[in-house]
Scaffold this active site. Structure first.
Site, PDB file in Angstrom:
ATOM      1  CG  HIS A 131      19.382   9.920  13.027  1.00 31.74           C
ATOM      2  ND1 HIS A 131      19.968  10.079  11.798  1.00 31.74           N
ATOM      3  CD2 HIS A 131      19.034   8.607  13.121  1.00 31.74           C
ATOM      4  CE1 HIS A 131      20.007   8.910  11.182  1.00 31.74           C
ATOM      5  NE2 HIS A 131      19.430   8.008  11.953  1.00 31.74           N
ATOM      6  CB  SER A 147      22.661   1.836  14.861  1.00 28.50           C
ATOM      7  OG  SER A 147      21.451   2.277  14.322  1.00 28.50           O
ATOM      8  CG  ASN A 189      18.779   6.959   7.138  1.00 34.61           C
ATOM      9  OD1 ASN A 189      19.359   7.991   7.472  1.00 34.61           O
ATOM     10  ND2 ASN A 189      18.773   5.877   7.886  1.00 34.61           N
ATOM     11  CB  THR A 201      14.384   3.701   5.462  1.00 34.87           C
ATOM     12  OG1 THR A 201      15.380   2.703   5.716  1.00 34.87           O
ATOM     13  CG2 THR A 201      13.089   3.288   6.117  1.00 34.87           C
ATOM     14  CD  GLU A 239      25.822   4.494   9.284  1.00 36.83           C
ATOM     15  OE1 GLU A 239      25.661   3.328   9.634  1.00 36.83           O
ATOM     16  OE2 GLU A 239      25.169   5.435   9.772  1.00 36.83           O
ATOM     17  CG  ASP A 293      -1.849   1.122   1.337  1.00 35.41           C
ATOM     18  OD1 ASP A 293      -1.700   2.077   0.538  1.00 35.41           O
ATOM     19  OD2 ASP A 293      -2.741   1.074   2.193  1.00 35.41           O
ATOM     20  CB  CYS A 348      23.287   8.030  11.870  1.00 32.92           C
ATOM     21  SG  CYS A 348      22.693   6.638  10.914  1.00 32.92           S
TER      22      CYS A 348
END
Ligand code: CAA
Length: 460
Positions: free
Chosen positions: A244, A379, A343, A163, A83, A31, A120
């Protein structure tokens, strides 16, 4: 005390765009509203086959240097946060400096270069390093270039694929800055977590749902730590709160938690009490400590009851006019660019700040002297919260942003083209894909050197 902060900001997006509700969702048989309403995303940015973390970083830095009239000698430090690095030894900043030397007179031989890694949050840490370097008086009058650059790609069919994004943010850190002055007040929330990592692999291993819990837990710790030096925060203290933003839906959750925390024991809570009651207090459930895992010594501890009461209260809080107004003014403007790019990992919080500043300019907000509260997160995991004050002259800097033009010019990928370009950037696949855009007035990846190094050229 010398004022130190961000003097200029440049954003560089990947040249390609994947329309999430229009192209990606139908191909995945999903969707479209999962993207637009759930995650809060309209599109992702992607690098064309001649683009990568170096070209995006160098292109952003080149525009910044040109616009500010800087020569290499004016820059004493180049730190790249990423990263997505492709070399465990040679830092991306050396490649970027090499690119910039192609188009500038002089060189960066006396600039200290490095690479920062903590998922990040790394670019915020690099800004911090630059700030400390200048405040320590070791900069010899020179400024620092901090660049966040990432190709945030996930393995095909990983839930994170929704993302993705790619882009760079270059920031000039200097004395007497023209955008924001960074305050000394800082808070951290940091713990050894296994939620998102890349153990010697290109695409991340992700426990998506857990990563969201860890984000919120560390962010709350960082806010409490920040308040231990700044005093209690209040929602009206800050013009904008850039977080973030792995996707705007994540910030929707963080914003609500932050608001609940900030209004506790304030007149705002008193006013809202008539409508939705007061916030549940841990003590009333025999729960002590700061997290769900910390329970009191009482024999009547009702952890589950406390958590259920908090959930109900948050649902009610979310529906109040007071919260809507605050969120609309303070958080929503930080998400405009993110909705269109996805992202950018290290760059994402800095995109959120840029988005808020652009919103202020477009809406004639008198921002000089007002404060921002910036919530960074990486993370693994660490959150950092600090305050900034917008300074006179910010409008001129923000007027120079060309993010909207760049976003509008992106090439709109079909799903088949997306699959090809994803393969082209996959280190495990030997796929050669012709670019769908033509580089012009920018750095481009041109091939491999004799030692496996990547090579770049400025294309006129
Ligand atoms: N209409 C409206 N909303 C819908 C919908 C529809 N048709 N379908 C789904 N949604 C909503 C869902 O309810 C959900 O919202 P809530 O969380 O508010 O309930 C949202 O859309 C997403 O849907 P799902 O949870 O079903 O999505 P998913 O299972 O495919 O995964 C994800 C989402 C876990 C974020 C995944 O994309 C992922 O793993 N992403 C990478 C990890 C990540 O970004 N984590 C964020 C914190 S870690 C971090 O910040 C560091 C970093 O940069 C990576």
């Amino acid at each position: 005390m010398t004022s130190v902060g961000i003097d200029a900001i440049e954003i560089r997006t990947g040249s390609l765009k994947l329309d999430l509700p229009g192209t990606f969702a139908p191909a995945k048989d999903e969707d479209p509203e999962k993207y637009t309403k759930g995650l809060g995303l309209n599109a992702s940015s992607f690098p064309d086959s001649y683009e990568d973390i170096v070209t995006m970083a160098a292109n952003a830095a080149h525009r910044l240097m040109e616009r500010k009239g800087l020569r290499p000698n004016d820059v004493g430090r180049i730190d790249v946060a990423t990263e997505s690095a492709f070399d465990n030894s040679k830092p991306v900043s050396t490649y970027v400096a090499g690119c910039l030397e192609q188009v500038n007179d002089g060189d960066f031989h006396h600039a200290n270069k490095g690479e920062r890694k903590f998922a990040c949050v790394a670019a915020t840490q690099a800004v911090d390093d630059a700030y400390n370097w200048i405040r320590a008086g070791r900069n010899r009058g020179r400024a620092a270039l901090v660049i966040a650059t990432d190709t945030a790609l996930y393995a095909r069919d990983d839930p994170g694929e929704a993302t993705q994004g790619a882009g760079a943010v270059a920031m000039l850190i200097d004395e007497d800055p023209s955008v924001v002055e960074i305050s000394t007040e800082q808070g951290y929330g940091s713990a050894d977590e296994t939620d998102f990592l890349k153990p010697q692999q290109q695409f991340p291993s992700v426990d998506g749902k857990r990563s969201m819990q860890v984000y919120l837990a560390r962010m709350r710790e960082a806010l409490e730590d920040f308040e231990s030096v700044s005093g209690d925060t209040h929602p009206d203290d800050y013009a904008y709160i850039p977080f973030h933003t792995p996707f705007p839906g994540m910030v929707r959750k963080a914003g609500l938690l932050g608001y609940r925390h900030m209004i506790r024991d304030t007149p705002v809570e008193d006013e809202l009490a008539e409508e939705i009651g007061r916030q549940p207090r841990r003590e009333a459930f025999g729960v002590s400590g700061q997290g769900p895992e910390a329970s009191g010594t009482s024999s009547h501890v009702d952890e589950a009851g406390y958590e259920e009461a908090v959930r109900e209260h948050m649902d009610a809080l979310k529906g109040t006019d007071a919260y809507h107004e605050w969120y609309g003014n303070t958080i929503e403007p930080t998400l405009t660019i993110s909705r269109e790019v996805g992202n950018w990992y290290t760059g994402s919080v800095h995109v959120a700040r840029a988005s808020a500043l652009q919103h202020a300019l477009e809406n004639g907000v008198d921002l000089a002297g007002q404060r921002l509260l910036v919530g960074s997160y990486g993370s693994g995991a660490q959150a950092e919260i600090h305050a900034e004050t917008v300074v006179d002259g910010w409008e001129e800097e923000v007027r120079a942003f060309d993010a909207d033009e760049q976003l509008a010019e992106r090439y709109d990928l079909s799903f088949e083209e997306y699959e090809e370009i994803h393969d082209a950037h996959n280190h495990e696949k030997d796929t050669d894909v012709d670019p769908v855009t033509v580089p012009e007035g920018e750095f481009a990846f041109t091939g491999w050197g004799r030692m496996g190094e990547r090579e770049y050229e400025y294309v006129n």
